[in-house]
Design an enzyme around this catalytic site. Sequence first.
Site, short mmCIF file in Angstrom:
data_model
loop_
_atom_site.label_atom_id
_atom_site.label_comp_id
_atom_site.label_asym_id
_atom_site.label_seq_id
_atom_site.Cartn_x
_atom_site.Cartn_y
_atom_site.Cartn_z
N LYS A 208 -29.27 35.30 -72.74
CA LYS A 208 -30.10 36.47 -72.40
C LYS A 208 -29.22 37.72 -72.43
O LYS A 208 -28.20 37.79 -71.76
CB LYS A 208 -30.70 36.27 -71.00
CG LYS A 208 -31.38 37.52 -70.43
CD LYS A 208 -32.07 37.23 -69.09
CE LYS A 208 -32.60 38.51 -68.44
NZ LYS A 208 -33.22 38.27 -67.11
N ASP B 11 -31.77 45.85 -66.66
CA ASP B 11 -33.10 45.38 -66.26
C ASP B 11 -33.62 46.22 -65.10
O ASP B 11 -33.30 45.94 -63.94
CB ASP B 11 -33.03 43.90 -65.86
CG ASP B 11 -34.39 43.34 -65.44
OD1 ASP B 11 -35.42 44.03 -65.66
OD2 ASP B 11 -34.42 42.22 -64.90
N LYS C 5 -37.95 47.44 -60.16
CA LYS C 5 -37.19 46.79 -59.09
C LYS C 5 -36.91 47.81 -57.99
O LYS C 5 -36.60 48.96 -58.27
CB LYS C 5 -35.84 46.29 -59.64
CG LYS C 5 -35.95 45.02 -60.45
CD LYS C 5 -34.58 44.51 -60.83
CE LYS C 5 -34.66 43.28 -61.71
NZ LYS C 5 -35.23 42.10 -61.07
N ASP D 271 -27.32 41.88 -66.47
CA ASP D 271 -28.37 41.00 -67.01
C ASP D 271 -28.11 40.56 -68.47
O ASP D 271 -28.94 39.88 -69.07
CB ASP D 271 -29.72 41.71 -66.89
CG ASP D 271 -30.84 40.76 -66.49
OD1 ASP D 271 -30.53 39.65 -66.01
OD2 ASP D 271 -32.01 41.11 -66.67
N ASP E 120 -41.12 42.52 -65.06
CA ASP E 120 -39.77 42.18 -64.61
C ASP E 120 -39.36 40.74 -64.99
O ASP E 120 -38.22 40.36 -64.85
CB ASP E 120 -39.67 42.39 -63.10
CG ASP E 120 -38.24 42.45 -62.61
OD1 ASP E 120 -37.33 42.58 -63.46
OD2 ASP E 120 -38.03 42.37 -61.38
N GLU F 190 -38.72 39.51 -67.78
CA GLU F 190 -38.50 39.85 -69.19
C GLU F 190 -37.52 38.93 -69.90
O GLU F 190 -37.53 38.83 -71.12
CB GLU F 190 -38.04 41.31 -69.31
CG GLU F 190 -36.54 41.55 -69.11
CD GLU F 190 -36.02 41.12 -67.76
OE1 GLU F 190 -36.80 41.11 -66.79
OE2 GLU F 190 -34.81 40.80 -67.66
N ARG G 21 -37.23 35.69 -70.03
CA ARG G 21 -37.91 34.60 -70.75
C ARG G 21 -38.61 35.15 -72.00
O ARG G 21 -38.76 34.43 -72.99
CB ARG G 21 -38.90 33.90 -69.81
CG ARG G 21 -39.97 34.82 -69.26
CD ARG G 21 -40.64 34.27 -68.01
NE ARG G 21 -39.81 34.43 -66.81
CZ ARG G 21 -40.16 34.03 -65.60
NH1 ARG G 21 -41.30 33.42 -65.41
NH2 ARG G 21 -39.36 34.22 -64.57
N1 BES Z 1 -32.76 39.69 -64.13
C1 BES Z 1 -33.69 39.21 -63.19
C2 BES Z 1 -33.17 38.03 -62.37
C3 BES Z 1 -31.97 38.26 -61.51
C4 BES Z 1 -32.11 38.50 -60.15
C5 BES Z 1 -30.70 38.17 -62.01
C6 BES Z 1 -31.02 38.69 -59.35
C7 BES Z 1 -29.58 38.36 -61.22
C8 BES Z 1 -29.75 38.61 -59.88
C9 BES Z 1 -34.99 38.76 -63.89
O1 BES Z 1 -35.30 39.44 -65.03
C10 BES Z 1 -36.11 38.98 -62.93
O2 BES Z 1 -36.31 40.08 -62.54
N2 BES Z 1 -36.82 37.91 -62.57
C11 BES Z 1 -37.90 37.99 -61.65
C12 BES Z 1 -38.99 37.08 -62.13
C13 BES Z 1 -40.29 37.20 -61.37
C14 BES Z 1 -40.91 38.55 -61.59
C15 BES Z 1 -41.21 36.10 -61.79
C16 BES Z 1 -37.40 37.59 -60.28
O3 BES Z 1 -36.59 36.66 -60.19
O4 BES Z 1 -37.78 38.22 -59.31
ZN ZN Z 2 -33.65 40.24 -66.09
ZN ZN Z 3 -36.37 41.27 -64.66
#
Ligand code: BES
Ligand code: ZN
Ligand code: ZN
Length: 521
Positions: free
Chosen positions: A282, A287, A294, A305, A364, A366, A368
Amino acid sequence: MLNLKDILNGISSESKKMEWGNMKITIAKELDKTQDVLFLGLFEEDKDNGKSFSKELAEEVEEAMTRKAFSRKFGEMYGTKVSSHPYKKVVVTGLGEKKDFSVEKVRQALGKMVTATKGWSFSSFCTNVVEKVKTGADAELLGRAAAEGLLLANYNFNKYLAKDKQEKKKPLSMVSLQWNGGNDFSEGLKVGRVVVEATNWVRDLVNEPANVVNSEYMEKMAKQVASQYGSVKLKVLNKAELEKEGMGSLLGVNAGSQNPPKLLVLEYTGSKKGKYTAFLGKGITFDSGGYNLKPTKYIEDMKTDMAGAAAVMAAVKVAAELKIKKNLLGVMPLCENMVDATAQHPGDIVRAYNGKTIEIGNTDAEGRLVLCDALAYTEAKYAPEVMIDLATLTGACVVALGYYAAGVMGTDTELLGKLKDAGEVSGDRVWELPFFEEYQDWMDGSISDLNNISTKGKGYEAGSITAGVFLAKFVEKAKWAHVDIAGSAYWMVDGAYLSKGATGSGVRLLSYYLMGNQEKE
Ligand code: BES
Ligand code: ZN
Ligand code: ZN
């Protein structure tokens, strides 16, 4: 600079010096008196007396060893009285119980010594630790672990600090290891150096802010790798090609960004036979969350990210440097997740490379969305036997596992087993999350094939697993595993040999996996 033949020619009593990163590591039969600090490792059950370590220091060492406050628990350090000896400091160091000792403990013990020496503002040390634990250990693995503990702990990211502040915690310039065993140890040190150099390179890339590291910067790095090794080729898909190929999912994520999207494919040829193994990472260079923005406390570190993409690029570098017998792909979907009038809306529906439609339940989620196009594209174009993706994919993984293991999931038990082994031996651990049958329809959409967030329950249950379920829908034949490095890639605390900030998670994992799974020619 010595070549491998010189190293393997045996170790003379005069220590041999090698430039490794910013630290020289020397091997000597005796403890080297020219170093600033001497660390003497002791197991809890050791009956040694001071004399067995050093005739000159016998009394002082004996006194320190027998001090009541020194319990010899792992990592405990005790300085001796200062007197007339060649070292600036002599420190007895607890190694804990012999039965608990492992190569990971070697990494940790040496890492702690590096950090302590830096803290005292000395620039070198010698130690008996590897010599002490050699019995029963694989000397080559011990060598790898020694180089890793030392060189990972010697890393810092201080290029943006003023010069006087940079001086404060200067990296060590030299370490001398007492070693009287076989030459496999030197061989291991060399391999460890290669792996750490790639890991520290990733730490730099991840620690650099998003106003420096964007998709073009990543492309520049990949070009460097390709030009450095004849065995590596780079293919770049820019926006026009991504549109032509129909990667609507990746393009949707990038819609609000000023920086161009890219898909990079590094191709390493290391074998005349054998199908490809593909590593996919990824590569979200920032992000923000997009319109599902966020909040404060969650957005600040999102320059990290792209840690999966960086680790994949580094694994290709390691493969090329070590001439691994395998044909390898490093696939990196790169873009930025930003807010803009052109950004995608929650509720948008996009069409992925494989034709599946995806409703954007949350902008968010993103990672995947970029990986699914990369997975489907890689399988269609290269038919790899194995695909392993690395991604800072879910906050849920950080909640479940914290920093000290990445989450791993998939359906191929043999592949999962190999990754667990590589994680255990390298110290870059993975922990399996259950890929239960019951979750397999949790990402199904209601007005589209899929939704990018779970459509069952409250939507957040088993967040790391449902993210994996989404990715699985884009893999057809390949043996596939997904590694969630959201927690392991970036630490908020210092560890024994990794410090706060980027860790390079995944590089040791993939490198050890490659070393253990080469083609038999
Ligand atoms: N990049 C984030 C995940 C992340 C969180 C990485 C903390 C490193 C530290 C990812 O893109 C994300 O925001 N995922 C969401 C998914 C949700 C909206 C289903 C999450 O984990 O909150
Ligand atoms: Zn992310
Ligand atoms: Zn995200």
